[in-house]
Every structure is written in structure tokens, then in C-alpha cells.
Design a protein around this motif. Structure first.
Motif, PDB file in Angstrom:
ATOM      1  N   SER A 212      -3.770   0.646  10.977  1.00 50.90           N
ATOM      2  CA  SER A 212      -5.210   0.859  10.736  1.00 50.90           C
ATOM      3  C   SER A 212      -5.656   0.143   9.468  1.00 50.90           C
ATOM      4  N   THR A 213      -5.575  -1.167   9.460  1.00 47.39           N
ATOM      5  CA  THR A 213      -5.861  -1.925   8.247  1.00 47.39           C
ATOM      6  C   THR A 213      -7.332  -1.929   7.859  1.00 47.39           C
ATOM      7  N   ARG A 214      -8.224  -1.528   8.765  1.00 50.35           N
ATOM      8  CA  ARG A 214      -9.665  -1.606   8.488  1.00 50.35           C
ATOM      9  C   ARG A 214     -10.284  -0.256   8.112  1.00 50.35           C
ATOM     10  N   ILE A 215      -9.439   0.725   7.801  1.00 53.95           N
ATOM     11  CA  ILE A 215      -9.942   2.050   7.429  1.00 53.95           C
ATOM     12  C   ILE A 215      -9.856   2.196   5.901  1.00 53.95           C
ATOM     13  N   ALA A 216     -10.985   2.440   5.246  1.00 53.39           N
ATOM     14  CA  ALA A 216     -11.022   2.499   3.780  1.00 53.39           C
ATOM     15  C   ALA A 216     -10.084   3.567   3.229  1.00 53.39           C
ATOM     16  N   ALA A 217     -10.060   4.743   3.865  1.00 55.03           N
ATOM     17  CA  ALA A 217      -9.225   5.835   3.358  1.00 55.03           C
ATOM     18  C   ALA A 217      -7.751   5.479   3.396  1.00 55.03           C
ATOM     19  N   VAL A 218      -7.351   4.692   4.393  1.00 53.83           N
ATOM     20  CA  VAL A 218      -5.944   4.293   4.500  1.00 53.83           C
ATOM     21  C   VAL A 218      -5.591   3.305   3.389  1.00 53.83           C
ATOM     22  N   ARG A 219      -6.445   2.324   3.151  1.00 56.50           N
ATOM     23  CA  ARG A 219      -6.176   1.361   2.081  1.00 56.50           C
ATOM     24  C   ARG A 219      -6.156   2.067   0.728  1.00 56.50           C
ATOM     25  N   GLU A 220      -7.030   3.062   0.584  1.00 54.46           N
ATOM     26  CA  GLU A 220      -7.054   3.857  -0.639  1.00 54.46           C
ATOM     27  C   GLU A 220      -5.737   4.611  -0.824  1.00 54.46           C
ATOM     28  N   ALA A 221      -5.219   5.166   0.275  1.00 55.98           N
ATOM     29  CA  ALA A 221      -3.957   5.900   0.226  1.00 55.98           C
ATOM     30  C   ALA A 221      -2.822   5.003  -0.240  1.00 55.98           C
ATOM     31  N   VAL A 222      -2.764   3.781   0.304  1.00 55.47           N
ATOM     32  CA  VAL A 222      -1.723   2.831  -0.117  1.00 55.47           C
ATOM     33  C   VAL A 222      -1.902   2.493  -1.596  1.00 55.47           C
ATOM     34  N   GLY A 223      -3.150   2.276  -2.012  1.00 56.32           N
ATOM     35  CA  GLY A 223      -3.405   1.931  -3.401  1.00 56.32           C
ATOM     36  C   GLY A 223      -2.990   3.017  -4.360  1.00 56.32           C
ATOM     37  N   ILE A 224      -3.288   4.253  -4.028  1.00 59.07           N
ATOM     38  CA  ILE A 224      -2.938   5.358  -4.926  1.00 59.07           C
ATOM     39  C   ILE A 224      -1.425   5.557  -4.984  1.00 59.07           C
ATOM     40  N   ALA A 225      -0.755   5.457  -3.845  1.00 57.59           N
ATOM     41  CA  ALA A 225       0.703   5.591  -3.846  1.00 57.59           C
ATOM     42  C   ALA A 225       1.351   4.455  -4.637  1.00 57.59           C
ATOM     43  N   ALA A 226       0.843   3.228  -4.463  1.00 54.62           N
ATOM     44  CA  ALA A 226       1.375   2.097  -5.232  1.00 54.62           C
ATOM     45  C   ALA A 226       1.135   2.308  -6.719  1.00 54.62           C
ATOM     46  N   TYR A 227      -0.012   2.853  -7.059  1.00 55.82           N
ATOM     47  CA  TYR A 227      -0.334   3.164  -8.452  1.00 55.82           C
ATOM     48  C   TYR A 227       0.667   4.159  -9.032  1.00 55.82           C
TER      49      TYR A 227
ATOM     50  N   ALA B 244      -1.457  -1.942  -6.042  1.00 57.35           N
ATOM     51  CA  ALA B 244      -2.485  -0.907  -6.166  1.00 57.35           C
ATOM     52  C   ALA B 244      -3.856  -1.534  -6.341  1.00 57.35           C
ATOM     53  N   LEU B 245      -3.929  -2.562  -7.172  1.00 57.68           N
ATOM     54  CA  LEU B 245      -5.205  -3.231  -7.432  1.00 57.68           C
ATOM     55  C   LEU B 245      -5.773  -3.841  -6.153  1.00 57.68           C
ATOM     56  N   ALA B 246      -4.921  -4.532  -5.403  1.00 58.75           N
ATOM     57  CA  ALA B 246      -5.377  -5.169  -4.160  1.00 58.75           C
ATOM     58  C   ALA B 246      -5.874  -4.136  -3.159  1.00 58.75           C
ATOM     59  N   GLU B 247      -5.148  -3.032  -3.018  1.00 56.90           N
ATOM     60  CA  GLU B 247      -5.516  -2.029  -2.020  1.00 56.90           C
ATOM     61  C   GLU B 247      -6.764  -1.252  -2.431  1.00 56.90           C
ATOM     62  N   LEU B 248      -6.869  -0.908  -3.708  1.00 56.48           N
ATOM     63  CA  LEU B 248      -8.040  -0.155  -4.161  1.00 56.48           C
ATOM     64  C   LEU B 248      -9.297  -1.010  -4.095  1.00 56.48           C
ATOM     65  N   ARG B 249      -9.160  -2.289  -4.406  1.00 56.05           N
ATOM     66  CA  ARG B 249     -10.309  -3.192  -4.248  1.00 56.05           C
ATOM     67  C   ARG B 249     -10.719  -3.286  -2.788  1.00 56.05           C
ATOM     68  N   ALA B 250      -9.728  -3.376  -1.898  1.00 56.07           N
ATOM     69  CA  ALA B 250     -10.035  -3.443  -0.461  1.00 56.07           C
ATOM     70  C   ALA B 250     -10.765  -2.180  -0.011  1.00 56.07           C
ATOM     71  N   ALA B 251     -10.296  -1.026  -0.492  1.00 59.77           N
ATOM     72  CA  ALA B 251     -10.943   0.236  -0.125  1.00 59.77           C
ATOM     73  C   ALA B 251     -12.403   0.260  -0.572  1.00 59.77           C
ATOM     74  N   ARG B 252     -12.667  -0.251  -1.769  1.00 62.16           N
ATOM     75  CA  ARG B 252     -14.056  -0.296  -2.253  1.00 62.16           C
ATOM     76  C   ARG B 252     -14.909  -1.227  -1.399  1.00 62.16           C
ATOM     77  N   ARG B 253     -14.341  -2.388  -1.042  1.00 62.47           N
ATOM     78  CA  ARG B 253     -15.099  -3.322  -0.201  1.00 62.47           C
ATOM     79  C   ARG B 253     -15.432  -2.706   1.152  1.00 62.47           C
ATOM     80  N   MET B 254     -14.535  -1.863   1.645  1.00 65.80           N
ATOM     81  CA  MET B 254     -14.734  -1.239   2.952  1.00 65.80           C
ATOM     82  C   MET B 254     -15.657  -0.027   2.883  1.00 65.80           C
ATOM     83  N   GLY B 255     -16.121   0.297   1.693  1.00 62.96           N
ATOM     84  CA  GLY B 255     -17.094   1.374   1.572  1.00 62.96           C
ATOM     85  C   GLY B 255     -16.544   2.714   1.163  1.00 62.96           C
ATOM     86  N   SER B 256     -15.357   2.749   0.539  1.00 63.20           N
ATOM     87  CA  SER B 256     -14.821   4.022   0.061  1.00 63.20           C
ATOM     88  C   SER B 256     -15.834   4.716  -0.835  1.00 63.20           C
TER      89      SER B 256
END
Length: 273
Positions: free
Chosen positions: A116-131, A139-151
Motif C-alpha cells: 500500500s505505497t499510496r496510503i499516507a498513514a502507511v508511509r507515516e508508520a514506516v517513517g516513525i519506525a525508521a525514526y 525516516a525523512l523520506a517517508e515522513l515527507r512522502a506522508a505529508r505530500r499524500m495529505g497526512s
């Protein structure tokens, strides 16, 4: 990461000479993480990919998709039912493991992302775990992606802190001047203040760090994790500037505010007394 039933506390505490801790994922924001707030800058360490030898990690039998926070489950409605269940259960597992085994949490979050690469909450989850693993670049790449997707989570403090982690404190300071930063209030604004003060300290600008932490004026009657780490950061900066008596007073305030053991303020008090 977001669970309906997340409880307890994180035992991660600021290290010596910390800035009070990098932004910490808030419990009420977890399982596809709902999160803000700084832990502490530490050198990034190589992380082994827990999925590298064979697909998704096993999900404990007691984990159910319905344990995922309702707002995150709604984000998964664009997926077919089987995929949504798979992703939801991995997100719940990631949330359960985030404090005690962040690398395992990251493996679960990555498994969810693989479907589910296009779900903001999922990218956020990866970013927080990487953090939590100290993998600032991922973490930076995933959290930025989550913001772009409308988190809708307040991720700016985490993103700024990741900039510190990859050696760009100036970028963290720049983010704090953005329009998005100006919209933050309450604990979310304080989390960003802690990060910016840490960035100033990274640059040797300790007086400026103190000014960031003391504007608006600190209120020692506050309590809770964010207040405790804010007071701790202020105390630690005072100590760096050689103002040990004032530092002791603010470590005392940090200890009084710290109802969940988020800092080692009591140890610092013992050292200074």
C-alpha cells in the motif's frame, strides 16, 4: 503508530547532554503513527533490513485489524478487503512493537508499505519506525512522502529533527520559519521548539537555543511529557552555559512535570545536588 488500545509509556529517555529528546511519537497518535515530537540527535547506525531474507514478518495471532485506529482504517478503504486486512494487522503489530523493538516494528511497517505505497498513514508508520531506529534518511523520506499524500498528523517537528540527524541543523531551523510551523500550537509547537533549540546547540549557538526555549515564557506549573522535555532541554542548555544553579531548578521542574518517566531529570538532579 495508531492502535485503539495503546497504553503504557515509552522508556526511551534523553541521554546526557541531550536537548530533552527528539520528537517522540505520541501514544494517542500511533499505529500508522499519529505523531509529533523530538527524541535526541544521535549518530545514525546501520540498520539491518528485517525483511531481507524472506518477505513479511509473521503477525502474532492475537493481532486483529479492528485494533487499528478508526481514522487509519478509513484510509485503507481504497484497498481490497484482503489487502486492507493484511496492511492493518501489520500496522497494529508495528505500533505494539515500536517502543520495545523498533527494528521489528520497522519490518512490519515495511511489509504494510509493500502492499500500500499510496496510503499516507502507511508511509507515516514506516517513517516513525525508521525514526525510532535512528535511520534519519529513511525516516525523512517517508515522513515527507506522508505529508505530500495529505497526512493530517503534525509531522513537522519529526521532519526537522531528521534534518538534524542527517547533519543539516540549518535546515531544521529554516523549517521552523515556515508557514506550516506558524500554524502549530500547544504541544506540537513546543516539540518544534525543542528541535530548533537542539539545532541551535548543534551549531554551538547556545544562547540562541535558550532564547528559543524561553519564548513564550516557560510555565513551571505545567506537567506531561512535552512539558517535562521542554524544561529538561532548558535546564540542559543552562548547564551548558555554566548557569548550574538555574539548571538545577529547571531539572527539578522537569522531574515534577515528568509523570511518565520520559526523562532522566531525577538523575541529573542527584548529580548537581
Amino acid at each position: 503508530m495508531p492502535n485503539d488500545n495503546q497504553g503504557g509509556r515509552s522508556d526511551r529517555r534523553p541521554h546526557r547532554g541531550s536537548d530533552g529528546g527528539r520528537p517522540r511519537p505520541r501514544r494517542d497518535q500511533r499505529p500508522a503513527p499519529r505523531h509529533s515530537g523530538p527524541q535526541r540527535a544521535r549518530p545514525a547506525q546501520p540498520q539491518h533490513d528485517a525483511q531481507s531474507g524472506g518477505g513479511a514478518p509473521p503477525i502474532p495471532a492475537e493481532i486483529e485489524a479492528r485494533q487499528l485506529a478508526p481514522e487509519v482504517r478509513r484510509e485503507l478503504t481504497t484497498l481490497d478487503r484482503s489487502t486492507a486486512d493484511f496492511v492493518a494487522r501489520h500496522l497494529v503489530a508495528a505500533g505494539e512493537l515500536l517502543d520495545e523493538d523498533p527494528e521489528a516494528a520497522l519490518a512490519h511497517a515495511r511489509a504494510a508499505r509493500a502492499r500500500s505505497t499510496r496510503i499516507a498513514a502507511v508511509r507515516e508508520a514506516v517513517g516513525i519506525a525508521a525514526y525510532q531506529c535512528g535511520d534519519w534518511s529513511q525516516a525523512l523520506a517517508e515522513l515527507r512522502a506522508a505529508r505530500r499524500m495529505g497526512s493530517r498528523s503534525p509531522l513537522l517537528a519529526l521532519i526537522a529533527d531528521c534534518e538534524r540527524g542527517v547533519g543539516r541543523p540549518e535546515r531544521a531551523i529554516e523549517l521552523a520559519r515556515s508557514d506550516d510551523a506558524a500554524q502549530l500550537t500547544g504541544d506540537d509547537a513546543d516539540e518544534l521548539r525543542i528541535v530548533v533549540a537542539g539545532a541551535r546547540s548543534d551549531l554551538g549557538q547556545h544562547e540562541q537555543a535558550l532564547a528559543v526555549l524561553s519564548t513564550p515564557q516557560l510555565d513551571p506549573s505545567r506537567s506531561g511529557q512535552t512539558a517535562a522535555r521542554l524544561f529538561y532541554a532548558y535546564a540542559d542548555t543552562l548547564l551548558t552555559l555554566g548557569r548550574s544553579e538555574e539548571a538545577l531548578q529547571w531539572f527539578l521542574h522537569a522531574a515534577a512535570a515528568d509523570l511518565e518517566g520520559a526523562t532522566d531529570a531525577e538523575e541529573r538532579i542527584t548529580e548537581l545536588s
